[in-house]
Scaffold this motif. Structure first.
Motif, mmCIF file in Angstrom:
data_model
loop_
_atom_site.group_PDB
_atom_site.id
_atom_site.type_symbol
_atom_site.label_atom_id
_atom_site.label_comp_id
_atom_site.label_asym_id
_atom_site.label_seq_id
_atom_site.Cartn_x
_atom_site.Cartn_y
_atom_site.Cartn_z
ATOM 1 N N ASP A 1 0.827 -1.210 0.000
ATOM 2 C CA ASP A 1 0.000 0.000 0.000
ATOM 3 C C ASP A 1 0.863 1.264 0.000
ATOM 4 O OD1 ASP A 1 -2.598 1.325 0.116
ATOM 5 O OD2 ASP A 1 -2.014 1.883 2.175
ATOM 6 N N ILE A 2 1.930 1.267 0.774
ATOM 7 C CA ILE A 2 2.843 2.421 0.817
ATOM 8 C C ILE A 2 3.418 2.682 -0.576
ATOM 9 C CG2 ILE A 2 5.097 3.211 1.668
ATOM 10 C CD1 ILE A 2 4.390 1.719 4.324
ATOM 11 N N LEU A 3 3.863 1.625 -1.240
ATOM 12 C CA LEU A 3 4.471 1.788 -2.556
ATOM 13 C C LEU A 3 3.439 2.182 -3.617
ATOM 14 C CD1 LEU A 3 7.079 -1.121 -2.635
ATOM 15 C CD2 LEU A 3 7.253 1.147 -1.616
ATOM 16 N N VAL A 4 2.250 1.602 -3.538
ATOM 17 C CA VAL A 4 1.176 1.974 -4.468
ATOM 18 C C VAL A 4 0.839 3.450 -4.300
ATOM 19 C CG1 VAL A 4 -1.286 1.662 -4.969
ATOM 20 C CG2 VAL A 4 0.208 -0.338 -4.743
ATOM 21 N N ARG A 5 0.733 3.897 -3.061
ATOM 22 C CA ARG A 5 0.428 5.324 -2.811
ATOM 23 C C ARG A 5 1.525 6.230 -3.351
ATOM 24 N NH1 ARG A 5 -3.270 6.521 1.933
ATOM 25 N NH2 ARG A 5 -4.443 4.598 2.187
ATOM 26 N N ALA A 6 2.777 5.801 -3.220
ATOM 27 C CA ALA A 6 3.883 6.603 -3.757
ATOM 28 C C ALA A 6 3.766 6.740 -5.274
ATOM 29 C CB ALA A 6 5.220 5.975 -3.374
ATOM 30 N N VAL A 7 3.468 5.640 -5.946
ATOM 31 C CA VAL A 7 3.313 5.684 -7.407
ATOM 32 C C VAL A 7 2.109 6.550 -7.776
ATOM 33 C CG1 VAL A 7 2.821 4.307 -9.475
ATOM 34 C CG2 VAL A 7 4.461 3.461 -7.773
ATOM 35 N N ASP A 8 0.993 6.348 -7.096
ATOM 36 C CA ASP A 8 -0.219 7.119 -7.393
ATOM 37 C C ASP A 8 -0.037 8.617 -7.147
ATOM 38 O OD1 ASP A 8 -1.641 4.889 -8.209
ATOM 39 O OD2 ASP A 8 -2.689 4.635 -6.288
ATOM 40 N N ALA A 9 0.782 8.971 -6.166
ATOM 41 C CA ALA A 9 0.979 10.385 -5.817
ATOM 42 C C ALA A 9 1.951 11.093 -6.748
ATOM 43 C CB ALA A 9 1.490 10.493 -4.376
ATOM 44 N N TYR A 10 2.680 10.345 -7.527
ATOM 45 C CA TYR A 10 3.688 10.925 -8.423
ATOM 46 C C TYR A 10 3.016 11.733 -9.517
ATOM 47 C CZ TYR A 10 7.505 11.208 -11.735
ATOM 48 O OH TYR A 10 8.444 11.664 -12.611
ATOM 49 N N ASP A 11 3.567 12.910 -9.818
ATOM 50 C CA ASP A 11 2.939 13.789 -10.806
ATOM 51 C C ASP A 11 3.410 13.566 -12.233
ATOM 52 O OD1 ASP A 11 5.421 14.976 -11.021
ATOM 53 O OD2 ASP A 11 4.837 16.870 -10.118
ATOM 54 N N GLY A 12 4.323 12.635 -12.451
ATOM 55 C CA GLY A 12 4.723 12.275 -13.808
ATOM 56 C C GLY A 12 5.854 13.075 -14.393
ATOM 57 N N ASP A 13 6.487 13.958 -13.629
ATOM 58 C CA ASP A 13 7.549 14.809 -14.163
ATOM 59 C C ASP A 13 8.882 14.398 -13.566
ATOM 60 O OD1 ASP A 13 8.837 16.842 -15.507
ATOM 61 O OD2 ASP A 13 8.384 18.348 -13.979
ATOM 62 N N LEU A 14 9.563 13.469 -14.242
ATOM 63 C CA LEU A 14 10.864 13.008 -13.756
ATOM 64 C C LEU A 14 11.902 14.109 -13.872
ATOM 65 C CD1 LEU A 14 11.384 9.394 -15.149
ATOM 66 C CD2 LEU A 14 11.159 10.082 -12.779
ATOM 67 N N ASP A 15 12.751 14.204 -12.887
ATOM 68 C CA ASP A 15 13.860 15.151 -12.923
ATOM 69 C C ASP A 15 14.952 14.581 -13.801
ATOM 70 O OD1 ASP A 15 12.553 16.740 -11.064
ATOM 71 O OD2 ASP A 15 13.496 15.733 -9.357
ATOM 72 N N GLU A 16 15.377 15.348 -14.815
ATOM 73 C CA GLU A 16 16.479 14.901 -15.667
ATOM 74 C C GLU A 16 17.742 14.827 -14.837
ATOM 75 O OE1 GLU A 16 16.572 13.850 -18.890
ATOM 76 O OE2 GLU A 16 14.397 13.926 -18.713
ATOM 77 N N GLY A 17 18.550 13.823 -15.109
ATOM 78 C CA GLY A 17 19.816 13.685 -14.409
ATOM 79 C C GLY A 17 19.696 13.185 -12.983
ATOM 80 N N LYS A 18 18.519 12.745 -12.590
ATOM 81 C CA LYS A 18 18.316 12.263 -11.226
ATOM 82 C C LYS A 18 19.121 11.014 -10.955
ATOM 83 C CE LYS A 18 14.778 10.491 -8.147
ATOM 84 N NZ LYS A 18 13.396 10.169 -7.971
ATOM 85 N N TYR A 19 19.196 10.147 -11.936
ATOM 86 C CA TYR A 19 19.868 8.880 -11.756
ATOM 87 C C TYR A 19 21.292 8.957 -12.287
ATOM 88 C CZ TYR A 19 15.183 7.201 -10.885
ATOM 89 O OH TYR A 19 13.936 7.022 -10.373
ATOM 90 N N PRO A 20 22.154 8.094 -11.770
ATOM 91 C CA PRO A 20 23.528 8.089 -12.280
ATOM 92 C C PRO A 20 23.556 7.668 -13.743
ATOM 93 C CG PRO A 20 23.167 6.311 -10.673
ATOM 94 C CD PRO A 20 21.912 7.106 -10.738
ATOM 95 N N ALA A 21 24.683 7.909 -14.366
ATOM 96 C CA ALA A 21 24.856 7.527 -15.770
ATOM 97 C C ALA A 21 24.490 6.058 -15.949
ATOM 98 C CB ALA A 21 26.289 7.776 -16.198
ATOM 99 N N GLU A 22 24.113 5.721 -17.143
ATOM 100 C CA GLU A 22 23.759 4.334 -17.445
ATOM 101 C C GLU A 22 24.794 3.376 -16.888
ATOM 102 O OE1 GLU A 22 21.254 2.356 -18.976
ATOM 103 O OE2 GLU A 22 20.196 4.203 -18.514
ATOM 104 N N PHE A 23 24.332 2.247 -16.543
ATOM 105 C CA PHE A 23 25.158 1.135 -16.088
ATOM 106 C C PHE A 23 26.325 1.009 -17.062
ATOM 107 C CE2 PHE A 23 24.838 -3.609 -15.148
ATOM 108 C CZ PHE A 23 25.268 -3.467 -13.849
ATOM 109 N N ASP A 24 27.554 1.145 -16.602
ATOM 110 C CA ASP A 24 28.683 1.240 -17.526
ATOM 111 C C ASP A 24 29.377 -0.085 -17.827
ATOM 112 O OD1 ASP A 24 30.001 0.822 -15.159
ATOM 113 O OD2 ASP A 24 31.178 2.656 -15.234
ATOM 114 N N TYR A 25 28.804 -1.182 -17.431
ATOM 115 C CA TYR A 25 29.416 -2.479 -17.713
ATOM 116 C C TYR A 25 28.920 -2.981 -19.056
ATOM 117 C CZ TYR A 25 31.228 -7.137 -17.210
ATOM 118 O OH TYR A 25 31.925 -8.315 -17.396
ATOM 119 N N GLU A 26 29.835 -3.397 -19.888
ATOM 120 C CA GLU A 26 29.473 -3.951 -21.189
ATOM 121 C C GLU A 26 29.226 -5.447 -21.050
ATOM 122 O OE1 GLU A 26 28.937 -2.377 -24.096
ATOM 123 O OE2 GLU A 26 29.221 -0.512 -22.989
ATOM 124 N N PHE A 27 28.070 -5.901 -21.461
ATOM 125 C CA PHE A 27 27.739 -7.312 -21.402
ATOM 126 C C PHE A 27 28.194 -8.007 -22.655
ATOM 127 C CE2 PHE A 27 24.715 -5.462 -18.463
ATOM 128 C CZ PHE A 27 24.805 -6.321 -17.408
#
Length: 191
Positions: A165-191
């Protein structure tokens, strides 16, 4: 939508991911299930298979490649694994980390695997150390870094239904506007 659920063994990842999948009508894909199937195919316990993975990096790389491809090529998924948040990168709409004290996790694992809580906690601690070493060695990931997650929850505080329920509420409360650059650079390991 792509949701990731990560955390150490015994935190309720599978239960929570299944609950999220039901709540949002998404497919649930479990890295742990895939890992346990691979271990069982070799007639090994997950701990024994972890030890083998320390010697044969291809085991982790193949599993992680499969999970990363799912995260980047499919939609409508709840992806559950220790590295799901890292593997998904910016493809994830939400990244959740679940945790609980080792004693609580040991009791949970003991219940499902029919062993003593002490043995379960000891095996779990060994498994976590093995995995952390490999994640750092293979990918440069510090599994203790929680900065990539949108929400971290101590699952020892609530029952499984409340955690979902906590996680569902977090998703439902999200306004849909992701902050650019929030996450670190793409996973840098080459598979």
């Amino acid at each position: 939508m792509l949701l990731t659920v990560s955390g150490p063994p015994g935190t309720g990842k599978s239960t929570t991911a299944a609950g999220l999948a039901d709540a949002f009508d998404l497919e649930h894909i479990s890295g742990g299930d895939i890992f346990r199937e691979l271990a069982a195919e070799r007639d090994m316990t997950p701990l024994e298979f972890n030890k083998l993975a320390e010697e044969d990096e291809q085991i982790d790389i193949d599993l992680d490649r499969r999970l990363r491809e799912i995260a980047h090529e499919r939609d409508g998924v709840v992806l559950e694994s220790r590295l799901a948040g890292w593997l998904a990168g910016d493809a994830a709409d939400f990244r959740f980390w679940l945790d609980a004290p080792l004693s609580v996790r040991g009791e949970r694992i003991a219940d499902r695997e029919e062993k003593s809580p002490e043995v379960a906690a000891e095996e779990t601690q060994a498994r976590e150390a093995s995995e952390a070493k490999r994640y750092e060695e293979y990918y440069g990931i510090d599994i203790g870094d929680r900065s990539i997650y949108d929400l971290c929850v101590n699952t020892a505080r609530w029952d499984a239904e409340t955690v979902v329920d906590i996680l569902v509420r977090a998703v439902d409360a999200y306004d849909g506007d992701l902050d650019e650059g929030k996450y670190p650079a793409e996973f840098d390991y080459e598979f």
